[in-house]
Design an enzyme around this catalytic site. Structure first.
Site, PDB file in Angstrom:
ATOM      1  N   ASP A 171       0.871  -1.165   0.000  1.00 53.42           N
ATOM      2  CA  ASP A 171       0.000   0.000   0.000  1.00 53.42           C
ATOM      3  C   ASP A 171       0.914   1.223   0.000  1.00 53.42           C
ATOM      4  O   ASP A 171       2.125   1.111   0.259  1.00 53.42           O
ATOM      5  CB  ASP A 171      -0.889  -0.035   1.249  1.00 53.42           C
ATOM      6  CG  ASP A 171      -1.795   1.172   1.350  1.00 53.42           C
ATOM      7  OD1 ASP A 171      -2.336   1.611   0.322  1.00 53.42           O
ATOM      8  OD2 ASP A 171      -1.950   1.691   2.473  1.00 53.42           O
ATOM      9  N   CYS A 172       0.366   2.408  -0.253  1.00 49.40           N
ATOM     10  CA  CYS A 172       1.205   3.612  -0.283  1.00 49.40           C
ATOM     11  C   CYS A 172       1.056   4.438   0.993  1.00 49.40           C
ATOM     12  O   CYS A 172       1.975   4.505   1.806  1.00 49.40           O
ATOM     13  CB  CYS A 172       0.856   4.452  -1.516  1.00 49.40           C
ATOM     14  SG  CYS A 172       1.886   5.921  -1.710  1.00 49.40           S
ATOM     15  N   ASP A 173      -0.107   5.058   1.181  1.00 52.72           N
ATOM     16  CA  ASP A 173      -0.304   5.950   2.321  1.00 52.72           C
ATOM     17  C   ASP A 173      -0.278   5.179   3.633  1.00 52.72           C
ATOM     18  O   ASP A 173      -1.043   4.236   3.828  1.00 52.72           O
ATOM     19  CB  ASP A 173      -1.643   6.694   2.187  1.00 52.72           C
ATOM     20  CG  ASP A 173      -1.661   7.618   0.991  1.00 52.72           C
ATOM     21  OD1 ASP A 173      -0.852   8.555   0.968  1.00 52.72           O
ATOM     22  OD2 ASP A 173      -2.479   7.397   0.077  1.00 52.72           O
ATOM     23  N   ASP A 216      -1.808  -1.078   6.119  1.00 52.82           N
ATOM     24  CA  ASP A 216      -1.933  -0.454   7.439  1.00 52.82           C
ATOM     25  C   ASP A 216      -3.372  -0.147   7.798  1.00 52.82           C
ATOM     26  O   ASP A 216      -3.625   0.527   8.800  1.00 52.82           O
ATOM     27  CB  ASP A 216      -1.123   0.853   7.494  1.00 52.82           C
ATOM     28  CG  ASP A 216      -1.752   1.950   6.655  1.00 52.82           C
ATOM     29  OD1 ASP A 216      -2.177   1.672   5.505  1.00 52.82           O
ATOM     30  OD2 ASP A 216      -1.834   3.093   7.137  1.00 52.82           O
TER      31      ASP A 216
END
Length: 223
Positions: free
Chosen positions: A11-13, A167
């Site tokens: 994932d990124c954020d 997350d």
């Protein structure tokens, strides 16, 4: 027999870049501005890990389509300003990437423009260039499995040989629904208990990730 991990999907954020705290502050402020009081916990439960479209649908349901469109524009403006003044990689992330020898890619609820901005500001874009996938490319965002299955297909890897680093609760749910192993990073906003579940390894320090991926017991989903 369970397949060894062949691809790590990030994932990124909140996983690569420490942007979820920025988004949290901005969403709380927008709630006050538009007349929908939101606590930080409300934002984590409603918005974190969701696509822009999903958040817009929730705002539209509460405040109407015009307000949702204005909210979205205002979010992009405020988020960009705060990213430009203080965004950093997630603590320990660069060291973790250096230690991971497996192929990697990114699959995020954010748009490509947003990821170019956040990954670019933190010097991470070049590590994933050409292997970045967005929820804007699929019909359904997380917690549906569409994005992760799309990333696996584009990378030419069996979903059963993929590990997802997430997350958020919608993110780990999407990984499970895709038949992938989930590694839930609990060093951010989402409590560990909301990440825990079948086939999920929960950890608190990004520096732990290379060892977890390499461990023999990470090859098999945990009950």
């Amino acid at each position: 027999m369970t397949k060894p991990i062949e691809l790590v999907v990030f994932d990124c954020d909140g996983v690569l870049v420490d942007s979820e705290r920025i988004a949290l502050r901005v969403q709380v402020a927008l709630g006050a501005e538009f007349g929908w009081p939101l606590t930080e916990q409300d934002v984590v439960e409603r918005f974190i890990g969701r696509s822009t479209a999903s958040i817009g649908e929730q705002v539209a349901e509460r405040l109407g389509a015009a307000a949702a469109a204005a909210w979205g524009r205002r979010f992009e403006e405020l988020h960009r300003e705060q990213v430009d003044t203080g965004l950093e990689p997630v603590d320990g992330l660069p060291e973790a990437l250096d230690a991971i020898a497996l192929p990697t890619c990114v699959a995020s609820s954010g748009s490509h423009a947003k990821m170019r901005h956040t990954l670019g500001r933190t010097g991470l874009h070049g590590r994933f260039e050409g292997r970045i996938f967005s929820a804007t490319e699929v019909a359904r965002g997380k917690p549906a499995p569409d994005l992760f299955l799309h990333a696996a297909r584009r990378m030419g890897v069996d979903p059963a040989a993929c590990a997802v680093v997430e997350d958020s609760a919608p993110g780990v749910a999407a990984a499970r629904a895709a038949g992938m192993r989930a590694f839930g990073y609990a060093g951010g906003l989402t409590p560990a208990e909301r990440l825990a579940g079948p086939g999920t390894v929960v950890f608190h320090d990004m520096r732990e990730l290379p060892g977890l991926l390499a461990a023999r017991d990470a090859w098999a989903p945990r009950p």
